[in-house]
Design a protein around this motif. Structure first.
Motif, PDB file in Angstrom:
ATOM      1  N   ARG A 100       0.545  -0.893   0.236  1.00 39.44           N
ATOM      2  CA  ARG A 100      -0.166   0.277  -0.148  1.00 39.44           C
ATOM      3  C   ARG A 100       1.241   1.030  -0.198  1.00 39.44           C
ATOM      4  O   ARG A 100       0.835   2.123  -0.684  1.00 39.44           O
ATOM      5  CB  ARG A 100      -1.272   0.020   1.373  1.00 39.44           C
ATOM      6  CG  ARG A 100      -1.701   1.368   1.330  1.00 39.44           C
ATOM      7  CD  ARG A 100      -2.928   1.275   2.661  1.00 39.44           C
ATOM      8  NE  ARG A 100      -3.354  -0.138   2.517  1.00 39.44           N
ATOM      9  CZ  ARG A 100      -4.379  -0.144   2.819  1.00 39.44           C
ATOM     10  NH1 ARG A 100      -4.493  -0.012   3.967  1.00 39.44           N
ATOM     11  NH2 ARG A 100      -5.598  -0.944   2.434  1.00 39.44           N
ATOM     12  N   GLU A 134       2.306   1.828  -3.322  1.00 37.57           N
ATOM     13  CA  GLU A 134       1.414   2.410  -4.604  1.00 37.57           C
ATOM     14  C   GLU A 134       0.183   3.014  -4.471  1.00 37.57           C
ATOM     15  O   GLU A 134       0.205   4.552  -5.489  1.00 37.57           O
ATOM     16  CB  GLU A 134      -0.057   1.158  -4.457  1.00 37.57           C
ATOM     17  CG  GLU A 134      -0.031  -0.174  -4.644  1.00 37.57           C
ATOM     18  CD  GLU A 134      -1.482  -0.626  -4.212  1.00 37.57           C
ATOM     19  OE1 GLU A 134      -1.711  -0.882  -3.627  1.00 37.57           O
ATOM     20  OE2 GLU A 134      -1.621  -2.668  -4.541  1.00 37.57           O
ATOM     21  N   ASN A 135       0.887   3.993  -2.597  1.00 39.06           N
ATOM     22  CA  ASN A 135       0.449   5.578  -2.646  1.00 39.06           C
ATOM     23  C   ASN A 135       2.233   6.177  -3.215  1.00 39.06           C
ATOM     24  O   ASN A 135       1.479   7.210  -4.342  1.00 39.06           O
ATOM     25  CB  ASN A 135       0.266   5.880  -1.326  1.00 39.06           C
ATOM     26  CG  ASN A 135      -0.709   5.145  -0.343  1.00 39.06           C
ATOM     27  OD1 ASN A 135      -1.898   5.399  -1.155  1.00 39.06           O
ATOM     28  ND2 ASN A 135      -1.120   5.026   0.433  1.00 39.06           N
ATOM     29  N   HIS A 187       1.990   7.047  -6.691  1.00 38.29           N
ATOM     30  CA  HIS A 187       0.747   7.883  -6.578  1.00 38.29           C
ATOM     31  C   HIS A 187       1.216   9.531  -6.348  1.00 38.29           C
ATOM     32  O   HIS A 187       1.144  10.422  -7.591  1.00 38.29           O
ATOM     33  CB  HIS A 187      -0.618   7.936  -6.208  1.00 38.29           C
ATOM     34  CG  HIS A 187      -1.161   6.413  -6.775  1.00 38.29           C
ATOM     35  ND1 HIS A 187      -2.092   6.513  -7.648  1.00 38.29           N
ATOM     36  CD2 HIS A 187      -1.559   5.328  -6.346  1.00 38.29           C
ATOM     37  CE1 HIS A 187      -3.169   5.807  -8.392  1.00 38.29           C
ATOM     38  NE2 HIS A 187      -1.721   4.800  -7.219  1.00 38.29           N
ATOM     39  N   ASP A 188       1.935   9.199  -5.168  1.00 39.52           N
ATOM     40  CA  ASP A 188       2.234  10.714  -5.002  1.00 39.52           C
ATOM     41  C   ASP A 188       4.039  11.244  -6.213  1.00 39.52           C
ATOM     42  O   ASP A 188       4.051  12.263  -6.199  1.00 39.52           O
ATOM     43  CB  ASP A 188       2.749  10.527  -3.428  1.00 39.52           C
ATOM     44  CG  ASP A 188       2.246  10.590  -2.423  1.00 39.52           C
ATOM     45  OD1 ASP A 188       1.180  10.405  -2.859  1.00 39.52           O
ATOM     46  OD2 ASP A 188       2.551   9.938  -1.406  1.00 39.52           O
TER      47      ASP A 188
END
Length: 109
Positions: free
Chosen positions: A55, A58-59, A62-63
């Motif tokens: 997780r 994935e974050n 995106h960041d």
């Protein structure tokens, strides 16, 4: 496990009772149960940490994508500004990757 053992090679079954496990057998059984519980705990802990790391990854992706898009918008085609923002993006990406790599080993968060 140890309670299935019988003294006298099956004679106890003929008398209708099972022999009580010895102190050594009970200690071995307790140790096996404790070791099994410890292994299960470690496996669940590793599975949970892997889920958190996934997780986090994935974050982080995106960041980084959001920061790159924002830098493109801010530079508005100015090559000097794009170059300077590129340095910030590179440092942000490097630090984010390091945070993901070190997650779960006590070096971050």
């Amino acid at each position: 496990m140890g309670s299935e053992l019988m003294l006298g090679g099956g004679q106890a079954e003929d008398r209708g009772w099972l022999a009580r496990p010895s102190k050594v057998q009970r200690e071995i059984q307790r140790r096996e149960e404790r070791d099994g519980a410890n292994l299960l705990y470690e496996a669940k802990k590793q599975e949970f940490t892997a889920g958190l790391r996934k997780r986090l990854m994935e974050n982080a992706l995106h960041d980084v994508t959001d920061v790159v898009v924002l830098a493109e918008q801010l530079s508005a085609g100015d090559p000097f500004l794009a170059q300077e923002l590129g340095k910030l993006i590179g440092e942000f990406t490097r630090q984010t990757a390091q945070d993901v790599r070190t997650f779960g080993n006590g070096l971050s968060f």
